[in-house]
Design a protein around this motif. Structure first.
Motif, mmCIF file in Angstrom:
data_model
loop_
_atom_site.group_PDB
_atom_site.id
_atom_site.type_symbol
_atom_site.label_atom_id
_atom_site.label_comp_id
_atom_site.label_asym_id
_atom_site.label_seq_id
_atom_site.Cartn_x
_atom_site.Cartn_y
_atom_site.Cartn_z
ATOM 1 N N ARG A 118 8.377 0.499 -14.689
ATOM 2 C CA ARG A 118 7.410 -0.755 -15.111
ATOM 3 C C ARG A 118 7.369 -1.487 -13.823
ATOM 4 N NH1 ARG A 118 8.399 -4.836 -19.727
ATOM 5 N NH2 ARG A 118 6.188 -5.203 -19.099
ATOM 6 N N ARG A 119 6.096 -1.713 -13.534
ATOM 7 C CA ARG A 119 5.777 -2.787 -12.564
ATOM 8 C C ARG A 119 6.048 -2.012 -11.045
ATOM 9 N NH1 ARG A 119 4.378 -7.434 -13.743
ATOM 10 N NH2 ARG A 119 5.037 -8.351 -11.701
ATOM 11 N N SER A 120 5.902 -0.650 -10.980
ATOM 12 C CA SER A 120 6.046 -0.041 -9.793
ATOM 13 C C SER A 120 4.977 0.310 -8.913
ATOM 14 C CB SER A 120 7.036 1.361 -10.041
ATOM 15 O OG SER A 120 6.065 2.163 -10.691
ATOM 16 N N GLY A 121 3.635 -0.125 -9.345
ATOM 17 C CA GLY A 121 2.449 0.041 -9.016
ATOM 18 C C GLY A 121 1.586 1.149 -9.329
ATOM 19 N N LYS A 122 1.607 1.663 -10.303
ATOM 20 C CA LYS A 122 1.028 2.933 -11.331
ATOM 21 C C LYS A 122 -0.572 2.421 -11.316
ATOM 22 C CE LYS A 122 3.568 3.350 -14.548
ATOM 23 N NZ LYS A 122 4.617 2.190 -14.149
ATOM 24 N N LEU A 148 -2.001 2.128 -7.844
ATOM 25 C CA LEU A 148 -2.474 3.075 -7.309
ATOM 26 C C LEU A 148 -3.705 3.867 -7.874
ATOM 27 C CD1 LEU A 148 -1.649 5.415 -5.493
ATOM 28 C CD2 LEU A 148 -0.246 6.350 -7.237
ATOM 29 N N MET A 149 -3.948 3.568 -9.227
ATOM 30 C CA MET A 149 -5.152 4.237 -9.801
ATOM 31 C C MET A 149 -6.314 3.488 -9.491
ATOM 32 S SD MET A 149 -6.569 6.262 -11.747
ATOM 33 C CE MET A 149 -4.999 7.444 -12.244
ATOM 34 N N LYS A 150 -6.050 2.054 -9.264
ATOM 35 C CA LYS A 150 -7.411 1.319 -8.946
ATOM 36 C C LYS A 150 -7.670 1.831 -7.449
ATOM 37 C CE LYS A 150 -6.091 -2.559 -11.834
ATOM 38 N NZ LYS A 150 -5.545 -3.916 -11.972
ATOM 39 N N ALA A 151 -6.802 1.912 -6.714
ATOM 40 C CA ALA A 151 -7.106 2.158 -5.152
ATOM 41 C C ALA A 151 -7.904 3.587 -5.288
ATOM 42 C CB ALA A 151 -5.944 2.152 -4.474
ATOM 43 N N TYR A 152 -7.487 4.468 -6.057
ATOM 44 C CA TYR A 152 -7.767 5.879 -6.153
ATOM 45 C C TYR A 152 -9.290 5.661 -6.640
ATOM 46 C CZ TYR A 152 -8.179 10.729 -7.919
ATOM 47 O OH TYR A 152 -8.450 12.242 -8.199
ATOM 48 N N ILE A 153 -9.586 4.955 -7.541
ATOM 49 C CA ILE A 153 -10.832 4.728 -8.112
ATOM 50 C C ILE A 153 -11.830 4.247 -6.851
ATOM 51 C CG2 ILE A 153 -12.376 3.207 -9.843
ATOM 52 C CD1 ILE A 153 -9.936 3.548 -11.675
ATOM 53 N N GLU A 167 0.811 -1.150 -0.006
ATOM 54 C CA GLU A 167 0.177 0.133 0.165
ATOM 55 C C GLU A 167 1.025 1.367 0.176
ATOM 56 O OE1 GLU A 167 -3.339 0.074 2.483
ATOM 57 O OE2 GLU A 167 -3.475 -1.953 2.643
ATOM 58 N N ARG A 168 0.409 2.097 -0.898
ATOM 59 C CA ARG A 168 1.030 3.390 -0.600
ATOM 60 C C ARG A 168 0.082 4.780 -0.320
ATOM 61 N NH1 ARG A 168 6.035 1.489 -1.433
ATOM 62 N NH2 ARG A 168 6.323 0.389 -3.380
ATOM 63 N N PRO A 169 -0.135 4.771 1.113
ATOM 64 C CA PRO A 169 -1.079 5.785 1.532
ATOM 65 C C PRO A 169 -0.596 7.182 1.132
ATOM 66 C CG PRO A 169 0.103 4.736 3.367
ATOM 67 C CD PRO A 169 0.651 3.935 1.886
ATOM 68 N N GLU A 170 0.681 7.342 1.258
ATOM 69 C CA GLU A 170 1.233 8.729 1.053
ATOM 70 C C GLU A 170 0.705 9.496 -0.589
ATOM 71 O OE1 GLU A 170 3.803 6.522 0.925
ATOM 72 O OE2 GLU A 170 3.476 6.058 3.091
ATOM 73 N N TYR A 171 1.102 8.379 -1.400
ATOM 74 C CA TYR A 171 0.674 8.773 -2.884
ATOM 75 C C TYR A 171 -0.678 8.840 -3.145
ATOM 76 C CZ TYR A 171 5.693 7.540 -3.563
ATOM 77 O OH TYR A 171 6.956 7.483 -3.572
ATOM 78 N N LEU A 172 -1.653 7.709 -2.503
ATOM 79 C CA LEU A 172 -2.941 7.908 -2.480
ATOM 80 C C LEU A 172 -3.589 9.059 -2.098
ATOM 81 C CD1 LEU A 172 -5.723 6.646 -3.587
ATOM 82 C CD2 LEU A 172 -5.743 5.344 -1.470
ATOM 83 N N ILE A 228 -4.564 18.093 -14.425
ATOM 84 C CA ILE A 228 -4.408 16.731 -15.128
ATOM 85 C C ILE A 228 -3.445 16.263 -14.355
ATOM 86 C CG2 ILE A 228 -3.488 15.408 -17.083
ATOM 87 C CD1 ILE A 228 -4.458 17.762 -18.935
ATOM 88 N N LYS A 229 -3.835 15.010 -13.820
ATOM 89 C CA LYS A 229 -2.961 14.294 -12.947
ATOM 90 C C LYS A 229 -2.077 13.183 -13.632
ATOM 91 C CE LYS A 229 -5.998 16.056 -9.939
ATOM 92 N NZ LYS A 229 -7.203 16.800 -10.596
ATOM 93 N N ILE A 230 -0.713 13.178 -13.328
ATOM 94 C CA ILE A 230 -0.173 12.115 -14.202
ATOM 95 C C ILE A 230 0.713 11.191 -13.367
ATOM 96 C CG2 ILE A 230 1.767 11.926 -15.671
ATOM 97 C CD1 ILE A 230 1.191 14.662 -17.162
ATOM 98 N N ILE A 231 0.753 10.000 -13.100
ATOM 99 C CA ILE A 231 1.277 8.906 -12.526
ATOM 100 C C ILE A 231 2.369 8.592 -13.302
ATOM 101 C CG2 ILE A 231 1.026 6.940 -11.347
ATOM 102 C CD1 ILE A 231 -1.936 7.587 -10.920
ATOM 103 N N THR A 232 3.702 8.756 -12.876
ATOM 104 C CA THR A 232 4.776 8.145 -13.672
ATOM 105 C C THR A 232 5.565 7.301 -12.677
ATOM 106 O OG1 THR A 232 6.463 9.917 -12.868
ATOM 107 C CG2 THR A 232 5.023 10.168 -14.864
#
Length: 72
Positions: free
Chosen positions: A29-33, A36-41, A5-10, A22-26
């Motif tokens: 590869r395979r770092s959890g982007k 993170l988007m699914k958790a945000y949704i 879990e990445r609560p800070e980023y969320l 516009i929010k951009i997540i960078t």
């Protein structure tokens, strides 16, 4: 595979939710982007069940035709 879990980023995304930016997540590869988007949704739909959200995973074969820009 372990889920980290990445609560800070969320929280950063949630703090910017109602801004017009516009929010951009960078990241590498395979770092959890995507996770993170699914958790945000999930957080958005908890508070706004009728939110209009479209999530397109271009690695999912059902969206393969969208890889061509004119079909998107």
């Amino acid at each position: 595979m372990n889920y980290i879990e990445r609560p800070e980023y969320l929280q950063q995304l949630l703090d910017l939710m109602d801004t017009p930016d516009i929010k951009i997540i960078t990241g590498v590869r395979r770092s959890g982007k995507s996770e993170l988007m699914k958790a945000y949704i999930r957080k958005i739909t908890e508070t706004q069940p009728d939110a209009n959200i479209i999530f397109v995973d271009l690695f999912d074969l059902k969206y393969e035709e969208l890889k061509e820009y004119h079909k998107l």
